[in-house]
Scaffold this motif. Sequence first.
Motif, PDB file in Angstrom:
ATOM      1  N   ILE A   1       0.834  -1.212   0.000  1.00 35.51           N
ATOM      2  CA  ILE A   1       0.000   0.000   0.000  1.00 35.51           C
ATOM      3  C   ILE A   1       0.863   1.254   0.000  1.00 35.51           C
ATOM      4  CG2 ILE A   1      -1.729   1.278   1.346  1.00 35.51           C
ATOM      5  CD1 ILE A   1      -2.784  -1.359   2.359  1.00 35.51           C
ATOM      6  N   ALA A   2       2.063   1.159   0.568  1.00 30.33           N
ATOM      7  CA  ALA A   2       2.954   2.320   0.625  1.00 30.33           C
ATOM      8  C   ALA A   2       3.347   2.809  -0.762  1.00 30.33           C
ATOM      9  CB  ALA A   2       4.201   1.977   1.435  1.00 30.33           C
ATOM     10  N   PHE A   3       3.221   1.947  -1.772  1.00 28.60           N
ATOM     11  CA  PHE A   3       3.636   2.314  -3.128  1.00 28.60           C
ATOM     12  C   PHE A   3       2.435   2.467  -4.062  1.00 28.60           C
ATOM     13  CE2 PHE A   3       6.744  -0.432  -1.065  1.00 28.60           C
ATOM     14  CZ  PHE A   3       7.881   0.371  -1.086  1.00 28.60           C
ATOM     15  N   GLN A   4       1.255   2.588  -3.467  1.00 32.51           N
ATOM     16  CA  GLN A   4       0.040   2.701  -4.270  1.00 32.51           C
ATOM     17  C   GLN A   4      -0.783   3.917  -3.853  1.00 32.51           C
ATOM     18  OE1 GLN A   4      -1.935  -0.954  -3.269  1.00 32.51           O
ATOM     19  NE2 GLN A   4      -0.835  -2.175  -4.803  1.00 32.51           N
ATOM     20  N   LYS A   5      -1.636   4.349  -4.768  1.00 29.87           N
ATOM     21  CA  LYS A   5      -2.701   5.281  -4.402  1.00 29.87           C
ATOM     22  C   LYS A   5      -3.877   4.401  -4.017  1.00 29.87           C
ATOM     23  CE  LYS A   5      -5.310   9.285  -5.996  1.00 29.87           C
ATOM     24  NZ  LYS A   5      -5.597  10.199  -7.133  1.00 29.87           N
TER      25      LYS A   5
ATOM     26  N   ILE B   1       2.204   4.233  -7.639  1.00 22.58           N
ATOM     27  CA  ILE B   1       2.783   5.582  -7.732  1.00 22.58           C
ATOM     28  C   ILE B   1       4.231   5.615  -7.255  1.00 22.58           C
ATOM     29  CG2 ILE B   1       0.556   6.748  -7.533  1.00 22.58           C
ATOM     30  CD1 ILE B   1       1.119   7.158  -4.582  1.00 22.58           C
ATOM     31  N   GLY B   2       4.831   4.453  -7.070  1.00 20.50           N
ATOM     32  CA  GLY B   2       6.243   4.406  -6.701  1.00 20.50           C
ATOM     33  C   GLY B   2       6.516   4.999  -5.323  1.00 20.50           C
TER      34      GLY B   2
ATOM     35  N   ASN C   1       4.381   8.552  -2.185  1.00 17.98           N
ATOM     36  CA  ASN C   1       3.908   8.670  -0.793  1.00 17.98           C
ATOM     37  C   ASN C   1       5.049   9.062   0.146  1.00 17.98           C
ATOM     38  OD1 ASN C   1       1.163   8.052  -1.148  1.00 17.98           O
ATOM     39  ND2 ASN C   1       1.579   5.851  -1.175  1.00 17.98           N
ATOM     40  N   PHE C   2       6.224   8.505  -0.093  1.00 17.07           N
ATOM     41  CA  PHE C   2       7.379   8.835   0.752  1.00 17.07           C
ATOM     42  C   PHE C   2       7.798  10.286   0.536  1.00 17.07           C
ATOM     43  CE2 PHE C   2       7.489   4.260   0.245  1.00 17.07           C
ATOM     44  CZ  PHE C   2       7.826   3.812   1.510  1.00 17.07           C
ATOM     45  N   ARG C   3       7.783  10.726  -0.721  1.00 15.44           N
ATOM     46  CA  ARG C   3       8.134  12.128  -1.002  1.00 15.44           C
ATOM     47  C   ARG C   3       7.121  13.070  -0.360  1.00 15.44           C
ATOM     48  NH1 ARG C   3       8.629   9.885  -6.354  1.00 15.44           N
ATOM     49  NH2 ARG C   3      10.808   9.407  -6.861  1.00 15.44           N
ATOM     50  N   TYR C   4       5.849  12.699  -0.432  1.00 16.10           N
ATOM     51  CA  TYR C   4       4.807  13.540   0.164  1.00 16.10           C
ATOM     52  C   TYR C   4       5.014  13.686   1.673  1.00 16.10           C
ATOM     53  CZ  TYR C   4       0.179  14.868   1.877  1.00 16.10           C
ATOM     54  OH  TYR C   4      -0.850  15.500   2.520  1.00 16.10           O
TER      55      TYR C   4
END
Length: 299
Positions: free
Chosen positions: A35-39, A53-54, A57-60
């Motif tokens: 889930i950490a790599f998805q919308k 979305i790669g 989420n971490f960048r956000y």
Amino acid sequence: MIRKWRRELPLHIMILPGLVFILIFSYVPMAGVVIAFQKFIPARGLFGEQTWIGLDNFRYVMDLPSFTKVFWNTLYIASMKLVLGLLIPIIFSILLNELRNELVKRSVQTAIYLPYFLSWVVLGGILIDLLSPSGGIINGLLTSLGMEPIFFLGDNKWFPTTLITSDIWKNFGYGTIVYLAAITGIDPGLYEAATIDGANRWHKAWHITLPGMRMVIVLLSVLSLGQLLNAGFDQVFNLYSPQVYESGDILDTFVYRIGLLDAQYGVATAVGLFKSVISFILIAGSYFFAYRFARYRIF
């Protein structure tokens, strides 16, 4: 081999419930890391068609102005809990060991050990009543001494100190018991020889008791490094409020608010994964140092 397995079968059966518990609540949920790599959209399901979305989420998360403060709060509160959680039980166990009256000694041990068995739900209610700025016992005492009441749970200046102090009060009894057990393993002949040489109690504590506890101290110190990012969700969740988010918000409560309250599941999972990776590195390092300095092995 078969005979050994049969002999140890009761032990395997005994640990089976714990293994099942860990499997269900620790390993099965790891599938949700994706889930950490998805919308993530819950309606599509965990294994449904989601938008990848790669690392967005971490960048956000890293761009959030509050994330740096949350990370610092976690590091500061957890570090102070670890340091004081080691020092205070060591000092108290040495002082308690010097008591000659066994009844007083056992009574003190029981009294300081009791809070360890209480949950933070119970202790949180007790602390809220004790520290209330209007009718709390602590502020009533301060007022009677001519001092201004302190809003311990609503002032950013005092809230971290309140968290650290209350956590030490709850848990230091357990550490004291551990160190007292280490002290009982010290050869009494060393104390007798020191008495003959004219050593007083402080000399014995410094030159015999502390060195005798060294291996246990080193072991518990290095193993505690793995908990450096665990500042105590149960405690903070039961004591904090929006007015102390600035000084008391930690990674776990941050994940709770973003994930469950704001429904940003991908972002919350990213924060949790970030914490897990750092914790894994710390735990691996702590076990390395535990073996290096205390010869501690898991098996």
